[in-house]
Scaffold this motif. Structure first.
Motif, PDB file in Angstrom:
ATOM      1  N   VAL A  42      64.177  70.395  -1.896  1.00 34.88           N
ATOM      2  CA  VAL A  42      64.236  71.835  -1.611  1.00 34.88           C
ATOM      3  C   VAL A  42      62.916  72.340  -1.045  1.00 34.88           C
ATOM      4  CG1 VAL A  42      64.780  74.112  -2.545  1.00 34.88           C
ATOM      5  CG2 VAL A  42      65.812  72.065  -3.570  1.00 34.88           C
ATOM      6  N   THR A  43      63.019  73.110   0.039  1.00 36.96           N
ATOM      7  CA  THR A  43      61.871  73.815   0.607  1.00 36.96           C
ATOM      8  C   THR A  43      62.081  75.301   0.394  1.00 36.96           C
ATOM      9  OG1 THR A  43      61.532  72.123   2.306  1.00 36.96           O
ATOM     10  CG2 THR A  43      60.547  74.280   2.690  1.00 36.96           C
ATOM     11  N   GLY A  44      61.142  75.949  -0.276  1.00 37.33           N
ATOM     12  CA  GLY A  44      61.215  77.390  -0.500  1.00 37.33           C
ATOM     13  C   GLY A  44      60.283  78.118   0.442  1.00 37.33           C
ATOM     14  N   LEU A  45      60.796  79.108   1.149  1.00 40.48           N
ATOM     15  CA  LEU A  45      60.005  79.905   2.087  1.00 40.48           C
ATOM     16  C   LEU A  45      59.951  81.335   1.573  1.00 40.48           C
ATOM     17  CD1 LEU A  45      58.565  79.775   4.898  1.00 40.48           C
ATOM     18  CD2 LEU A  45      60.730  80.527   5.900  1.00 40.48           C
ATOM     19  N   GLU A  46      58.745  81.856   1.344  1.00 41.05           N
ATOM     20  CA  GLU A  46      58.582  83.193   0.762  1.00 41.05           C
ATOM     21  C   GLU A  46      57.362  83.856   1.385  1.00 41.05           C
ATOM     22  OE1 GLU A  46      58.799  86.551  -0.782  1.00 41.05           O
ATOM     23  OE2 GLU A  46      60.363  85.166  -1.496  1.00 41.05           O
ATOM     24  N   GLN A  47      57.531  85.124   1.837  1.00 42.46           N
ATOM     25  CA  GLN A  47      56.412  85.807   2.479  1.00 42.46           C
ATOM     26  C   GLN A  47      55.569  86.623   1.509  1.00 42.46           C
ATOM     27  OE1 GLN A  47      57.579  88.732   5.385  1.00 42.46           O
ATOM     28  NE2 GLN A  47      59.016  89.770   4.010  1.00 42.46           N
ATOM     29  N   ASP A  48      56.087  86.907   0.324  1.00 42.35           N
ATOM     30  CA  ASP A  48      55.348  87.694  -0.660  1.00 42.35           C
ATOM     31  C   ASP A  48      54.452  86.760  -1.466  1.00 42.35           C
ATOM     32  OD1 ASP A  48      54.689  88.991  -3.204  1.00 42.35           O
ATOM     33  OD2 ASP A  48      56.051  90.574  -2.564  1.00 42.35           O
ATOM     34  N   ALA A  49      53.138  86.905  -1.314  1.00 39.60           N
ATOM     35  CA  ALA A  49      52.193  85.997  -1.959  1.00 39.60           C
ATOM     36  C   ALA A  49      52.305  86.046  -3.479  1.00 39.60           C
ATOM     37  CB  ALA A  49      50.770  86.336  -1.519  1.00 39.60           C
ATOM     38  N   LYS A  50      52.571  87.227  -4.055  1.00 39.96           N
ATOM     39  CA  LYS A  50      52.671  87.346  -5.502  1.00 39.96           C
ATOM     40  C   LYS A  50      53.900  86.610  -6.031  1.00 39.96           C
ATOM     41  CE  LYS A  50      50.190  91.758  -5.896  1.00 39.96           C
ATOM     42  NZ  LYS A  50      50.267  93.177  -6.321  1.00 39.96           N
ATOM     43  N   MET A  51      55.024  86.763  -5.334  1.00 38.52           N
ATOM     44  CA  MET A  51      56.230  86.056  -5.741  1.00 38.52           C
ATOM     45  C   MET A  51      56.040  84.558  -5.604  1.00 38.52           C
ATOM     46  SD  MET A  51      58.496  88.309  -6.693  1.00 38.52           S
ATOM     47  CE  MET A  51      60.140  87.679  -6.462  1.00 38.52           C
ATOM     48  N   LEU A  52      55.367  84.153  -4.537  1.00 32.77           N
ATOM     49  CA  LEU A  52      55.132  82.729  -4.320  1.00 32.77           C
ATOM     50  C   LEU A  52      54.254  82.143  -5.418  1.00 32.77           C
ATOM     51  CD1 LEU A  52      55.904  80.572  -2.249  1.00 32.77           C
ATOM     52  CD2 LEU A  52      53.773  81.065  -1.042  1.00 32.77           C
ATOM     53  N   ALA A  53      53.279  82.922  -5.885  1.00 31.49           N
ATOM     54  CA  ALA A  53      52.422  82.463  -6.975  1.00 31.49           C
ATOM     55  C   ALA A  53      53.236  82.250  -8.252  1.00 31.49           C
ATOM     56  CB  ALA A  53      51.305  83.468  -7.223  1.00 31.49           C
ATOM     57  N   VAL A  54      54.192  83.130  -8.519  1.00 28.83           N
ATOM     58  CA  VAL A  54      55.055  82.977  -9.687  1.00 28.83           C
ATOM     59  C   VAL A  54      55.897  81.711  -9.553  1.00 28.83           C
ATOM     60  CG1 VAL A  54      56.970  83.991 -10.975  1.00 28.83           C
ATOM     61  CG2 VAL A  54      55.120  85.456 -10.148  1.00 28.83           C
ATOM     62  N   ALA A  55      56.417  81.484  -8.340  1.00 26.34           N
ATOM     63  CA  ALA A  55      57.232  80.291  -8.110  1.00 26.34           C
ATOM     64  C   ALA A  55      56.409  79.026  -8.307  1.00 26.34           C
ATOM     65  CB  ALA A  55      57.822  80.332  -6.697  1.00 26.34           C
ATOM     66  N   ARG A  56      55.177  79.039  -7.824  1.00 25.79           N
ATOM     67  CA  ARG A  56      54.316  77.860  -7.966  1.00 25.79           C
ATOM     68  C   ARG A  56      53.968  77.605  -9.438  1.00 25.79           C
ATOM     69  NH1 ARG A  56      50.903  79.324  -2.514  1.00 25.79           N
ATOM     70  NH2 ARG A  56      52.049  77.910  -1.118  1.00 25.79           N
ATOM     71  N   GLU A  57      53.784  78.673 -10.185  1.00 24.21           N
ATOM     72  CA  GLU A  57      53.499  78.521 -11.618  1.00 24.21           C
ATOM     73  C   GLU A  57      54.700  77.921 -12.340  1.00 24.21           C
ATOM     74  OE1 GLU A  57      52.113  81.267 -15.457  1.00 24.21           O
ATOM     75  OE2 GLU A  57      52.213  82.144 -13.442  1.00 24.21           O
ATOM     76  N   ALA A  58      55.894  78.401 -11.981  1.00 22.21           N
ATOM     77  CA  ALA A  58      57.107  77.852 -12.593  1.00 22.21           C
ATOM     78  C   ALA A  58      57.290  76.385 -12.215  1.00 22.21           C
ATOM     79  CB  ALA A  58      58.319  78.670 -12.154  1.00 22.21           C
ATOM     80  N   LEU A  59      57.000  76.048 -10.967  1.00 23.70           N
ATOM     81  CA  LEU A  59      57.132  74.667 -10.516  1.00 23.70           C
ATOM     82  C   LEU A  59      56.155  73.753 -11.244  1.00 23.70           C
ATOM     83  CD1 LEU A  59      58.343  72.584  -8.579  1.00 23.70           C
ATOM     84  CD2 LEU A  59      56.635  73.286  -6.874  1.00 23.70           C
ATOM     85  N   ALA A  60      54.962  74.261 -11.485  1.00 21.49           N
ATOM     86  CA  ALA A  60      53.936  73.453 -12.153  1.00 21.49           C
ATOM     87  C   ALA A  60      54.350  73.060 -13.571  1.00 21.49           C
ATOM     88  CB  ALA A  60      52.618  74.216 -12.189  1.00 21.49           C
TER      89      ALA A  60
END
Length: 233
Positions: A42-60
Motif C-alpha cells: 500500500v502507498t498512502g498519499l496525503e497532502q496534510d502534513a499533520k495527518m501524515l505525521a499521525v499515519a507515520r506514528e501509527a505505522l511505526a
C-alpha cells in the motif's frame, strides 16, 4: 464500506494475490494499515502534513512485516503523475477527498491512469442527491429547503465543501475509461448519529441493517455517502 471494498477486490483478483494499492488522501492511515495487514502493498498519499505525521506514528507501531508493506508520501492527489507511472496500481482508493475538490474531473482522470488494465477505482463521496436528508431528519426545515437545489454543504468540521451526484460520476467514470461496476450507499440510517456516540448493544444488528440498506433500492439512493467502484478497461 470496508466490507464492500473487500468484496469488490475479491471478485476481481485471484485469492492470495498481493495487490498494489494507492490510497489517495490516506489521512491517519486507517485504511492503508488495514489493507497492509491483509497482505497488500500500500502507498498512502496525503497532502496534510499533520495527518501524515499521525499515519507515520501509527505505522511505526506496527510489526516490521506490515511496516515494510506501506509507503507514505506527502503529496496532492491531483498530482499522481508526478509521483507514479501510469498503470502502477491494481487498486486506487479515493475516499472522502472529492468533496474538497471544486472540479474533480482532472483528479479522477489522473487516478484512472494510475490503474493497470482491469484495476479497481474506489470512490467514497458525499451524496448530492440526498443533501436534504440530514437537515430534514434534524428538523431544520430552512436548511432542508435550500439543500434540494445545491451540491454545496457544510461538513461536520465546519468546512464549506461540495457533494457529487451518482449520474454525474457515472458519466465521468465512463469518460475516463473506468466505467462504474458497482455502487453502494453508506450511512443510510446512521448519518445523524453524533460523532463519538456510544456503540449500541445491538451494534451487530445495526451494521447488518446498514449493509442491507446500502445494497438495496430505494434506501441506498438516500444514503449520506456513496461508494462507487469503477473498473479500468
Amino acid at each position: 464500506m470496508a466490507r464492500q471494498l473487500d468484496e469488490q477486490m475479491a471478485g476481481r483478483f485471484p485469492v492470495g494475490l498481493r495487490l498494489r494499492i494507492l490510497d489517495v488522501g490516506t489521512g491517519q492511515g486507517t485504511q492503508a494499515l488495514r489493507l497492509a495487514r491483509a497482505g497488500h502493498q500500500v502507498t498512502g498519499l496525503e497532502q496534510d502534513a499533520k495527518m501524515l505525521a499521525v499515519a507515520r506514528e501509527a505505522l511505526a507501531a506496527e510489526p516490521e512485516g506490515i511496516r515494510g508493506r506501506v509507503r507514505l508520501i506527502e503529496g496532492d492527489g491531483r498530482e499522481t503523475g508526478v509521483h507514479f507511472l501510469p498503470g502502477s496500481f491494481d487498486v486506487v482508493l479515493c475516499h472522502g477527498v472529492l468533496m474538497y475538490v471544486e472540479e474533480p474531473d482532472a483528479l479522477l482522470a489522473g487516478l484512472a491512469r494510475m490503474l493497470a488494465p482491469g484495476g479497481l477505482l474506489s470512490l467514497l463521496v458525499r451524496n448530492a442527491d440526498a443533501l436534504a436528508m440530514r437537515p430534514g431528519l434534524s428538523g431544520d426545515w430552512a436548511a432542508t429547503l435550500v439543500s434540494f437545489d445545491t451540491t454545496a454543504y457544510t461538513n461536520r468540521l465546519g468546512l464549506d465543501v461540495r457533494a457529487d451526484r451518482l449520474a454525474t460520476l457515472t458519466s465521468t467514470l465512463a469518460g475516463i475509461g473506468a466505467p462504474l461496476h458497482a455502487w453502494y450507499g453508506v450511512r443510510v440510517f446512521t448519518d445523524t448519529a453524533a460523532d463519538g456516540a456510544t456503540v449500541p448493544p445491538d451494534a451487530a444488528s445495526l451494521l447488518a441493517a446498514e449493509e442491507r440498506a446500502g445494497r438495496t433500492d430505494p434506501y441506498r439512493q438516500v444514503a449520506a455517502l456513496l461508494h462507487l467502484c469503477g473498473v479500468r478497461g
